[in-house]
Design a protein around this motif. Structure first.
Motif, PDB file in Angstrom:
ATOM      1  N   ARG A   9       0.827  -1.214   0.000  1.00  0.00           N
ATOM      2  CA  ARG A   9       0.000   0.000   0.000  1.00  0.00           C
ATOM      3  C   ARG A   9       0.854   1.254   0.000  1.00  0.00           C
ATOM      4  NH1 ARG A   9      -4.522  -1.411   4.395  1.00  0.00           N
ATOM      5  NH2 ARG A   9      -5.214  -3.238   3.299  1.00  0.00           N
ATOM      6  N   GLN A  10       1.890   1.265   0.824  1.00  0.00           N
ATOM      7  CA  GLN A  10       2.767   2.435   0.886  1.00  0.00           C
ATOM      8  C   GLN A  10       3.492   2.638  -0.439  1.00  0.00           C
ATOM      9  OE1 GLN A  10       2.859   4.794   3.258  1.00  0.00           O
ATOM     10  NE2 GLN A  10       4.134   5.895   1.816  1.00  0.00           N
ATOM     11  N   ASN A  11       3.967   1.562  -1.047  1.00  0.00           N
ATOM     12  CA  ASN A  11       4.624   1.670  -2.353  1.00  0.00           C
ATOM     13  C   ASN A  11       3.659   2.200  -3.407  1.00  0.00           C
ATOM     14  OD1 ASN A  11       7.083   0.803  -1.394  1.00  0.00           O
ATOM     15  ND2 ASN A  11       6.732  -1.339  -1.940  1.00  0.00           N
ATOM     16  N   PHE A  12       2.417   1.744  -3.361  1.00  0.00           N
ATOM     17  CA  PHE A  12       1.403   2.226  -4.293  1.00  0.00           C
ATOM     18  C   PHE A  12       1.136   3.719  -4.080  1.00  0.00           C
ATOM     19  CE2 PHE A  12      -3.104   2.838  -5.495  1.00  0.00           C
ATOM     20  CZ  PHE A  12      -2.985   2.571  -6.849  1.00  0.00           C
ATOM     21  N   ARG A  13       0.993   4.140  -2.826  1.00  0.00           N
ATOM     22  CA  ARG A  13       0.778   5.570  -2.520  1.00  0.00           C
ATOM     23  C   ARG A  13       1.956   6.401  -3.002  1.00  0.00           C
ATOM     24  NH1 ARG A  13      -3.181   7.209   1.828  1.00  0.00           N
ATOM     25  NH2 ARG A  13      -2.253   9.233   1.434  1.00  0.00           N
ATOM     26  N   ASN A  14       3.171   5.897  -2.833  1.00  0.00           N
ATOM     27  CA  ASN A  14       4.351   6.628  -3.311  1.00  0.00           C
ATOM     28  C   ASN A  14       4.310   6.803  -4.823  1.00  0.00           C
ATOM     29  OD1 ASN A  14       5.299   6.776  -0.692  1.00  0.00           O
ATOM     30  ND2 ASN A  14       6.772   5.128  -0.933  1.00  0.00           N
ATOM     31  N   TYR A  28       2.170  14.504  -8.347  1.00  0.00           N
ATOM     32  CA  TYR A  28       3.050  15.657  -8.186  1.00  0.00           C
ATOM     33  C   TYR A  28       3.600  16.083  -9.542  1.00  0.00           C
ATOM     34  CZ  TYR A  28       6.883  18.693  -7.299  1.00  0.00           C
ATOM     35  OH  TYR A  28       7.724  19.769  -7.364  1.00  0.00           O
ATOM     36  N   ASN A  29       3.908  15.129 -10.398  1.00  0.00           N
ATOM     37  CA  ASN A  29       4.400  15.479 -11.732  1.00  0.00           C
ATOM     38  C   ASN A  29       3.373  16.302 -12.496  1.00  0.00           C
ATOM     39  OD1 ASN A  29       6.855  14.237 -11.353  1.00  0.00           O
ATOM     40  ND2 ASN A  29       6.216  12.317 -12.290  1.00  0.00           N
ATOM     41  N   ASN A  30       2.078  16.010 -12.333  1.00  0.00           N
ATOM     42  CA  ASN A  30       1.036  16.818 -12.966  1.00  0.00           C
ATOM     43  C   ASN A  30       1.108  18.258 -12.468  1.00  0.00           C
ATOM     44  OD1 ASN A  30       0.106  14.529 -14.227  1.00  0.00           O
ATOM     45  ND2 ASN A  30      -1.709  14.320 -12.960  1.00  0.00           N
ATOM     46  N   PHE A  31       1.257  18.431 -11.161  1.00  0.00           N
ATOM     47  CA  PHE A  31       1.346  19.766 -10.588  1.00  0.00           C
ATOM     48  C   PHE A  31       2.600  20.480 -11.088  1.00  0.00           C
ATOM     49  CE2 PHE A  31       3.029  22.509  -7.199  1.00  0.00           C
ATOM     50  CZ  PHE A  31       2.028  23.461  -7.179  1.00  0.00           C
ATOM     51  N   ARG A  32       3.728  19.787 -11.058  1.00  0.00           N
ATOM     52  CA  ARG A  32       4.985  20.378 -11.528  1.00  0.00           C
ATOM     53  C   ARG A  32       4.873  20.787 -12.993  1.00  0.00           C
ATOM     54  NH1 ARG A  32       8.757  16.139 -12.140  1.00  0.00           N
ATOM     55  NH2 ARG A  32       7.934  16.210 -14.228  1.00  0.00           N
ATOM     56  N   ASP A  33       4.290  19.910 -13.811  1.00  0.00           N
ATOM     57  CA  ASP A  33       4.110  20.223 -15.228  1.00  0.00           C
ATOM     58  C   ASP A  33       3.216  21.441 -15.416  1.00  0.00           C
ATOM     59  OD1 ASP A  33       5.694  18.044 -15.786  1.00  0.00           O
ATOM     60  OD2 ASP A  33       4.021  16.759 -16.425  1.00  0.00           O
ATOM     61  N   LEU A  34       2.155  21.544 -14.613  1.00  0.00           N
ATOM     62  CA  LEU A  34       1.265  22.690 -14.709  1.00  0.00           C
ATOM     63  C   LEU A  34       2.010  23.980 -14.399  1.00  0.00           C
ATOM     64  CD1 LEU A  34      -1.524  24.058 -14.961  1.00  0.00           C
ATOM     65  CD2 LEU A  34      -1.813  23.617 -12.503  1.00  0.00           C
ATOM     66  N   ARG A  87       6.220  27.245  -4.816  1.00  0.00           N
ATOM     67  CA  ARG A  87       5.249  26.234  -4.372  1.00  0.00           C
ATOM     68  C   ARG A  87       5.651  24.826  -4.811  1.00  0.00           C
ATOM     69  NH1 ARG A  87      -0.114  29.790  -5.419  1.00  0.00           N
ATOM     70  NH2 ARG A  87       0.169  31.109  -3.592  1.00  0.00           N
ATOM     71  N   GLN A  88       6.443  24.721  -5.866  1.00  0.00           N
ATOM     72  CA  GLN A  88       6.846  23.389  -6.336  1.00  0.00           C
ATOM     73  C   GLN A  88       7.591  22.601  -5.256  1.00  0.00           C
ATOM     74  OE1 GLN A  88       8.678  24.738 -10.088  1.00  0.00           O
ATOM     75  NE2 GLN A  88       7.460  23.144 -11.059  1.00  0.00           N
ATOM     76  N   PRO A  89       8.669  23.145  -4.678  1.00  0.00           N
ATOM     77  CA  PRO A  89       9.349  22.339  -3.651  1.00  0.00           C
ATOM     78  C   PRO A  89       8.503  22.125  -2.399  1.00  0.00           C
ATOM     79  CG  PRO A  89      10.437  24.482  -3.935  1.00  0.00           C
ATOM     80  CD  PRO A  89       9.383  24.374  -4.977  1.00  0.00           C
ATOM     81  N   PHE A  90       7.639  23.089  -2.072  1.00  0.00           N
ATOM     82  CA  PHE A  90       6.759  22.912  -0.916  1.00  0.00           C
ATOM     83  C   PHE A  90       5.877  21.678  -1.099  1.00  0.00           C
ATOM     84  CE2 PHE A  90       2.558  23.486   0.965  1.00  0.00           C
ATOM     85  CZ  PHE A  90       2.884  23.613   2.301  1.00  0.00           C
ATOM     86  N   TRP A  91       5.177  21.603  -2.245  1.00  0.00           N
ATOM     87  CA  TRP A  91       4.269  20.482  -2.468  1.00  0.00           C
ATOM     88  C   TRP A  91       5.009  19.179  -2.729  1.00  0.00           C
ATOM     89  CZ3 TRP A  91      -0.207  20.463  -0.518  1.00  0.00           C
ATOM     90  CH2 TRP A  91      -0.932  21.635  -0.390  1.00  0.00           C
ATOM     91  N   SER A  92       6.249  19.260  -3.187  1.00  0.00           N
ATOM     92  CA  SER A  92       7.007  18.014  -3.387  1.00  0.00           C
ATOM     93  C   SER A  92       7.218  17.280  -2.065  1.00  0.00           C
ATOM     94  CB  SER A  92       8.345  18.295  -4.065  1.00  0.00           C
ATOM     95  OG  SER A  92       9.243  18.925  -3.182  1.00  0.00           O
ATOM     96  N   TYR A 123       5.059  16.762   0.097  1.00  0.00           N
ATOM     97  CA  TYR A 123       3.839  16.015   0.398  1.00  0.00           C
ATOM     98  C   TYR A 123       3.456  15.028  -0.694  1.00  0.00           C
ATOM     99  CZ  TYR A 123       3.460  19.613   3.924  1.00  0.00           C
ATOM    100  OH  TYR A 123       3.727  20.438   4.971  1.00  0.00           O
ATOM    101  N   SER A 124       4.287  14.910  -1.709  1.00  0.00           N
ATOM    102  CA  SER A 124       3.912  14.105  -2.875  1.00  0.00           C
ATOM    103  C   SER A 124       3.635  12.643  -2.529  1.00  0.00           C
ATOM    104  CB  SER A 124       4.968  14.203  -3.975  1.00  0.00           C
ATOM    105  OG  SER A 124       6.191  13.656  -3.540  1.00  0.00           O
ATOM    106  N   ASN A 125       4.272  12.104  -1.515  1.00  0.00           N
ATOM    107  CA  ASN A 125       4.015  10.708  -1.137  1.00  0.00           C
ATOM    108  C   ASN A 125       2.630  10.521  -0.543  1.00  0.00           C
ATOM    109  OD1 ASN A 125       6.493   9.898  -2.026  1.00  0.00           O
ATOM    110  ND2 ASN A 125       7.432   9.865  -0.014  1.00  0.00           N
ATOM    111  N   SER A 126       1.977  11.617  -0.165  1.00  0.00           N
ATOM    112  CA  SER A 126       0.638  11.540   0.418  1.00  0.00           C
ATOM    113  C   SER A 126      -0.470  11.780  -0.594  1.00  0.00           C
ATOM    114  CB  SER A 126       0.504  12.578   1.536  1.00  0.00           C
ATOM    115  OG  SER A 126       1.463  12.356   2.539  1.00  0.00           O
ATOM    116  N   PHE A 127      -0.132  12.239  -1.794  1.00  0.00           N
ATOM    117  CA  PHE A 127      -1.154  12.538  -2.802  1.00  0.00           C
ATOM    118  C   PHE A 127      -1.809  11.256  -3.284  1.00  0.00           C
ATOM    119  CE2 PHE A 127       1.305  16.461  -4.576  1.00  0.00           C
ATOM    120  CZ  PHE A 127       0.981  17.178  -3.438  1.00  0.00           C
ATOM    121  N   MET A 128      -3.121  11.283  -3.345  1.00  0.00           N
ATOM    122  CA  MET A 128      -3.858  10.202  -3.982  1.00  0.00           C
ATOM    123  C   MET A 128      -4.365  10.655  -5.348  1.00  0.00           C
ATOM    124  SD  MET A 128      -3.528   7.649  -2.077  1.00  0.00           S
ATOM    125  CE  MET A 128      -4.611   6.511  -2.898  1.00  0.00           C
TER     126      MET A 128
END
Length: 99
Positions: free
Chosen positions: A6-11, A18-24, A45-50, A52-57
């Motif tokens: 589950r943790q690997n899947f969430r990662n 996060y890549n979608n956000f970075r690309d945007l 904001r890019q490094p800030f949200w990075s 938390y990227s392991n928590s994004f669903m």
């Protein structure tokens, strides 16, 4: 599914989202004139949200009509990129993060 799986899947999901956000951010900065202060704030904001990227669903990105017409076609069709209807308010790009 085991806790490790589950943790690997969430990662994996978090990294993809996060890549979608970075690309945007990169598309906005490279294709739309924002002014130095707005560009700096957006880039910060890019490094800030990075962090938390392991928590994004999931990330849903909402773009005003003008932004969507400039960069909306640069995303894959299966991504959660939607065009906001003009309601007379100040146009702004929105990212909704689901943790």
């Amino acid at each position: 599914m085991s806790l490790v799986a589950r943790q690997n899947f969430r990662n994996l999901i978090g990294a993809i989202n996060y890549n979608n956000f970075r690309d945007l951010v990169n598309l906005i900065v490279n294709n739309i004139y924002l002014g130095n202060n707005d560009e700096k704030q957006l880039r910060n904001r890019q490094p800030f949200w990075s962090n938390y990227s392991n928590s994004f669903m999931r990330i849903k990105i909402l773009l005003p009509e003008q932004t969507y017409s400039i960069i909306g076609n640069k995303f894959r069709e299966d991504q959660d990129i939607l065009k906001l209807e003009d309601d007379g308010s100040n146009p702004t790009e929105l990212c909704i993060f689901d943790f």
